[in-house]
Design a protein around this motif. Structure first.
Motif, PDB file in Angstrom:
ATOM      1  N   SER A 327       0.831  -1.204   0.000  1.00  0.00           N
ATOM      2  CA  SER A 327       0.000   0.000   0.000  1.00  0.00           C
ATOM      3  C   SER A 327       0.868   1.258   0.000  1.00  0.00           C
ATOM      4  O   SER A 327       0.581   2.222  -0.741  1.00  0.00           O
ATOM      5  N   LEU A 328       1.926   1.253   0.800  1.00  0.00           N
ATOM      6  CA  LEU A 328       2.826   2.411   0.825  1.00  0.00           C
ATOM      7  C   LEU A 328       3.490   2.610  -0.527  1.00  0.00           C
ATOM      8  O   LEU A 328       3.637   3.740  -1.014  1.00  0.00           O
ATOM      9  N   ALA A 329       3.905   1.505  -1.166  1.00  0.00           N
ATOM     10  CA  ALA A 329       4.557   1.600  -2.470  1.00  0.00           C
ATOM     11  C   ALA A 329       3.601   2.142  -3.527  1.00  0.00           C
ATOM     12  O   ALA A 329       3.982   2.972  -4.370  1.00  0.00           O
ATOM     13  N   GLU A 330       2.357   1.699  -3.488  1.00  0.00           N
ATOM     14  CA  GLU A 330       1.375   2.181  -4.469  1.00  0.00           C
ATOM     15  C   GLU A 330       1.105   3.666  -4.278  1.00  0.00           C
ATOM     16  O   GLU A 330       0.913   4.405  -5.258  1.00  0.00           O
ATOM     17  N   GLN A 331       1.081   4.126  -3.023  1.00  0.00           N
ATOM     18  CA  GLN A 331       0.886   5.552  -2.769  1.00  0.00           C
ATOM     19  C   GLN A 331       2.042   6.377  -3.334  1.00  0.00           C
ATOM     20  O   GLN A 331       1.833   7.462  -3.880  1.00  0.00           O
ATOM     21  N   ILE A 332       3.271   5.860  -3.187  1.00  0.00           N
ATOM     22  CA  ILE A 332       4.435   6.571  -3.725  1.00  0.00           C
ATOM     23  C   ILE A 332       4.361   6.653  -5.242  1.00  0.00           C
ATOM     24  O   ILE A 332       4.576   7.719  -5.843  1.00  0.00           O
ATOM     25  N   LEU A 333       4.056   5.527  -5.886  1.00  0.00           N
ATOM     26  CA  LEU A 333       3.999   5.496  -7.352  1.00  0.00           C
ATOM     27  C   LEU A 333       2.881   6.378  -7.904  1.00  0.00           C
ATOM     28  O   LEU A 333       2.978   6.876  -9.038  1.00  0.00           O
ATOM     29  N   ALA A 334       1.846   6.577  -7.111  1.00  0.00           N
ATOM     30  CA  ALA A 334       0.720   7.403  -7.575  1.00  0.00           C
ATOM     31  C   ALA A 334       0.894   8.885  -7.235  1.00  0.00           C
ATOM     32  O   ALA A 334       0.107   9.716  -7.683  1.00  0.00           O
ATOM     33  N   SER A 335       1.918   9.220  -6.464  1.00  0.00           N
ATOM     34  CA  SER A 335       2.101  10.601  -6.025  1.00  0.00           C
ATOM     35  C   SER A 335       2.575  11.482  -7.169  1.00  0.00           C
ATOM     36  O   SER A 335       3.275  11.025  -8.086  1.00  0.00           O
ATOM     37  N   HIS A 336       2.201  12.768  -7.133  1.00  0.00           N
ATOM     38  CA  HIS A 336       2.615  13.690  -8.181  1.00  0.00           C
ATOM     39  C   HIS A 336       4.108  13.976  -8.113  1.00  0.00           C
ATOM     40  O   HIS A 336       4.735  14.289  -9.134  1.00  0.00           O
ATOM     41  N   GLN A 337       4.723  13.845  -6.904  1.00  0.00           N
ATOM     42  CA  GLN A 337       6.174  14.055  -6.802  1.00  0.00           C
ATOM     43  C   GLN A 337       6.945  13.014  -7.593  1.00  0.00           C
ATOM     44  O   GLN A 337       7.938  13.328  -8.256  1.00  0.00           O
ATOM     45  N   TRP A 338       6.489  11.761  -7.527  1.00  0.00           N
ATOM     46  CA  TRP A 338       7.170  10.696  -8.271  1.00  0.00           C
ATOM     47  C   TRP A 338       6.920  10.837  -9.774  1.00  0.00           C
ATOM     48  O   TRP A 338       7.822  10.665 -10.593  1.00  0.00           O
ATOM     49  N   LYS A 339       5.703  11.170 -10.158  1.00  0.00           N
ATOM     50  CA  LYS A 339       5.392  11.331 -11.579  1.00  0.00           C
ATOM     51  C   LYS A 339       6.154  12.504 -12.184  1.00  0.00           C
ATOM     52  O   LYS A 339       6.498  12.488 -13.366  1.00  0.00           O
ATOM     53  N   ALA A 340       6.456  13.525 -11.368  1.00  0.00           N
ATOM     54  CA  ALA A 340       7.123  14.725 -11.889  1.00  0.00           C
ATOM     55  C   ALA A 340       8.572  14.465 -12.276  1.00  0.00           C
ATOM     56  O   ALA A 340       9.151  15.245 -13.045  1.00  0.00           O
ATOM     57  N   VAL A 341       9.185  13.402 -11.777  1.00  0.00           N
ATOM     58  CA  VAL A 341      10.602  13.154 -12.072  1.00  0.00           C
ATOM     59  C   VAL A 341      10.792  11.987 -13.034  1.00  0.00           C
ATOM     60  O   VAL A 341      11.913  11.497 -13.202  1.00  0.00           O
ATOM     61  N   GLN A 342       9.726  11.543 -13.673  1.00  0.00           N
ATOM     62  CA  GLN A 342       9.866  10.398 -14.574  1.00  0.00           C
ATOM     63  C   GLN A 342      10.743  10.700 -15.780  1.00  0.00           C
ATOM     64  O   GLN A 342      11.395   9.825 -16.332  1.00  0.00           O
ATOM     65  N   GLY A 343      10.775  11.953 -16.176  1.00  0.00           N
ATOM     66  CA  GLY A 343      11.630  12.316 -17.309  1.00  0.00           C
ATOM     67  C   GLY A 343      13.031  12.739 -16.905  1.00  0.00           C
ATOM     68  O   GLY A 343      13.856  13.068 -17.760  1.00  0.00           O
ATOM     69  N   ALA A 344      13.313  12.732 -15.614  1.00  0.00           N
ATOM     70  CA  ALA A 344      14.621  13.168 -15.113  1.00  0.00           C
ATOM     71  C   ALA A 344      15.612  12.008 -15.160  1.00  0.00           C
ATOM     72  O   ALA A 344      15.272  10.864 -15.487  1.00  0.00           O
ATOM     73  N   SER A 346      18.542   9.267 -13.691  1.00  0.00           N
ATOM     74  CA  SER A 346      18.424   8.214 -12.683  1.00  0.00           C
ATOM     75  C   SER A 346      18.774   8.726 -11.290  1.00  0.00           C
ATOM     76  O   SER A 346      18.155   8.315 -10.302  1.00  0.00           O
ATOM     77  N   VAL A 347      19.758   9.634 -11.193  1.00  0.00           N
ATOM     78  CA  VAL A 347      20.161  10.145  -9.886  1.00  0.00           C
ATOM     79  C   VAL A 347      19.013  10.925  -9.243  1.00  0.00           C
ATOM     80  O   VAL A 347      18.702  10.748  -8.057  1.00  0.00           O
ATOM     81  N   ALA A 348      18.358  11.785 -10.036  1.00  0.00           N
ATOM     82  CA  ALA A 348      17.238  12.576  -9.509  1.00  0.00           C
ATOM     83  C   ALA A 348      16.089  11.668  -9.096  1.00  0.00           C
ATOM     84  O   ALA A 348      15.444  11.896  -8.069  1.00  0.00           O
TER      85      ALA A 348
END
Length: 377
Positions: A327-344, A346-348
């Motif tokens: 559940s915690l992992a799914e919340q992280i993957l669905a967060s806008h913070q995680w989605k915002a760095v998908q194009g960044a 690997s380090v970011a």
């Protein structure tokens, strides 16, 4: 006879500057590293004297002082006065690794505004240096641009020596410095001043001895192969970067964050700067452990009194279930913070993921018995 090489131009040191800081400012004027300049001046220079706090700043030796004084046409005694061994403290009260020293960005901004080179203050090399007493700002060891903790180096920018990030080469700071959290201002300053006064009393001072003994206890293992005692203080989660390189000298070899956590623990054990009322009492088992290693009569008075007729329950932690982790992992993957760095890069992404994981675990702590005093290991 081989001709003696000298540098045509060399900036003069500031009164409160580290010797290695001045040497690196000289080197950056020529677009070289410090070792590169020394090798050009004398290819036979002893490489064993080139690195570390001891060889550079604490006790560079007469030969190195004479070498640089001749190359820069300076008075050798002026350079000798910059050696930290001339100060009233031993080498283990200084930060051994330059990359672990913090800097005050407000001081550096004043250097830039005044048309001066950036330079490293001697006071920043002390183990208790965590806040600038002049600007009331936290010292920084992290780049404000790329958030790397790879240290700062000197580079010549606009005709002046500037401290830049060792990773992205961005200037350390040309903007407003972050202020110390107001509720911590008086405590941090009082703690720093208390430790400084204790160290300056000399190696035989009782408080200085207790500070060093407390630091070593905090980083000793609470049990065979177990976590160190400092992890039981309920402070922010320790990371690998916070660990000292040498547990026998934790203050001298830890990062800025590691030193700060260590000083907080020491303050609670010794009640420095009224820490027990400002932060909280140390765990009783840790206070007992510290007092057990002190043969003085005052040791018993420093142990935190345990309330009478109060049953002490051991802290128990309930392991998280697989469903909770999912559940915690799914919340992280669905967060806008995680989605915002998908194009960044690997380090970011890794840094963002690490931060989100820590925040998620903090928001959903494991079940724990009531009470602020953790159970003994």
């Amino acid at each position: 006879m081989r001709p003696v090489r000298v540098l045509p131009l060399a900036p003069r040191p500031f009164d409160d500057e580290l010797l290695s800081s001045w040497q690196e400012r000289v080197a950056c004027r020529y677009g070289c590293t410090l070792r590169g300049v020394e090798s050009w001046l004398d290819a036979d220079i002893d490489p064993g004297r080139r690195g570390g706090l001891i060889g550079r700043d604490f006790d560079p030796g007469d030969a190195m002082i004479t070498f640089w004084a001749r190359a820069c046409r300076m008075d050798a005694e002026r350079l000798a006065q910059m050696a930290l061994c001339r100060q009233a403290r031993a080498s283990n009260w200084y930060i051994q690794d330059r990359w672990h020293q913090g800097v005050c960005t407000a001081c550096l901004d004043e250097d830039h505004t005044g048309g001066r080179d950036h330079y490293l203050r001697r006071a920043w090399s002390r183990v208790e240096a965590i806040v600038c007493p002049r600007h009331l700002t936290m010292l920084r060891d992290m780049c404000g641009h790329c958030f790397a903790r790879t240290g700062f180096r000197f580079d010549c920018r606009e005709g002046r020596g500037r401290l830049v990030c060792g990773s992205c080469s961005a200037p350390v700071s040309f903007g407003r410095a972050d202020s110390v959290v107001s509720e911590w201002q008086s405590f941090l300053l009082a703690l720093t001043n208390t430790v400084t006064l204790a160290i300056e009393e000399g190696p035989q001072g009782t408080v200085a001895k207790d500070i060093m003994r407390a630091a070593r206890l905090l980083w000793s293992s609470s049990q065979a192969g177990g976590k160190p005692f400092i992890a039981w203080l309920g402070q922010p989660r320790l990371s690998g970067n916070d660990m000292p390189a040498d547990r026998d000298e934790p203050l001298a070899t830890a990062s800025l964050q590691g030193r700060m956590l260590t000083l907080f623990g020491i303050a609670r054990l010794l009640d420095l700067a009224d820490a027990r009322s400002r932060i909280w009492l140390p765990p009783f088992f840790l206070a007992e452990k510290f007092a057990a290693g002190d043969p003085s009569r005052s040791a018993a008075r420093r142990v935190v009194p345990q309330p009478q007729n109060v049953e002490r329950h051991a802290t128990t932690c309930a392991l998280r279930s697989d469903a909770e982790y999912r559940s915690l992992a799914e919340q992280i993957l669905a967060s806008h913070q995680w989605k915002a760095v998908q194009g960044a890069g690997s380090v970011a992404r890794e840094r963002t993921l690490t931060r989100l994981m820590a925040e998620a675990l903090d928001r959903a702590p494991r079940g724990r018995a009531a009470g602020r005093d953790p159970a003994a290991p």
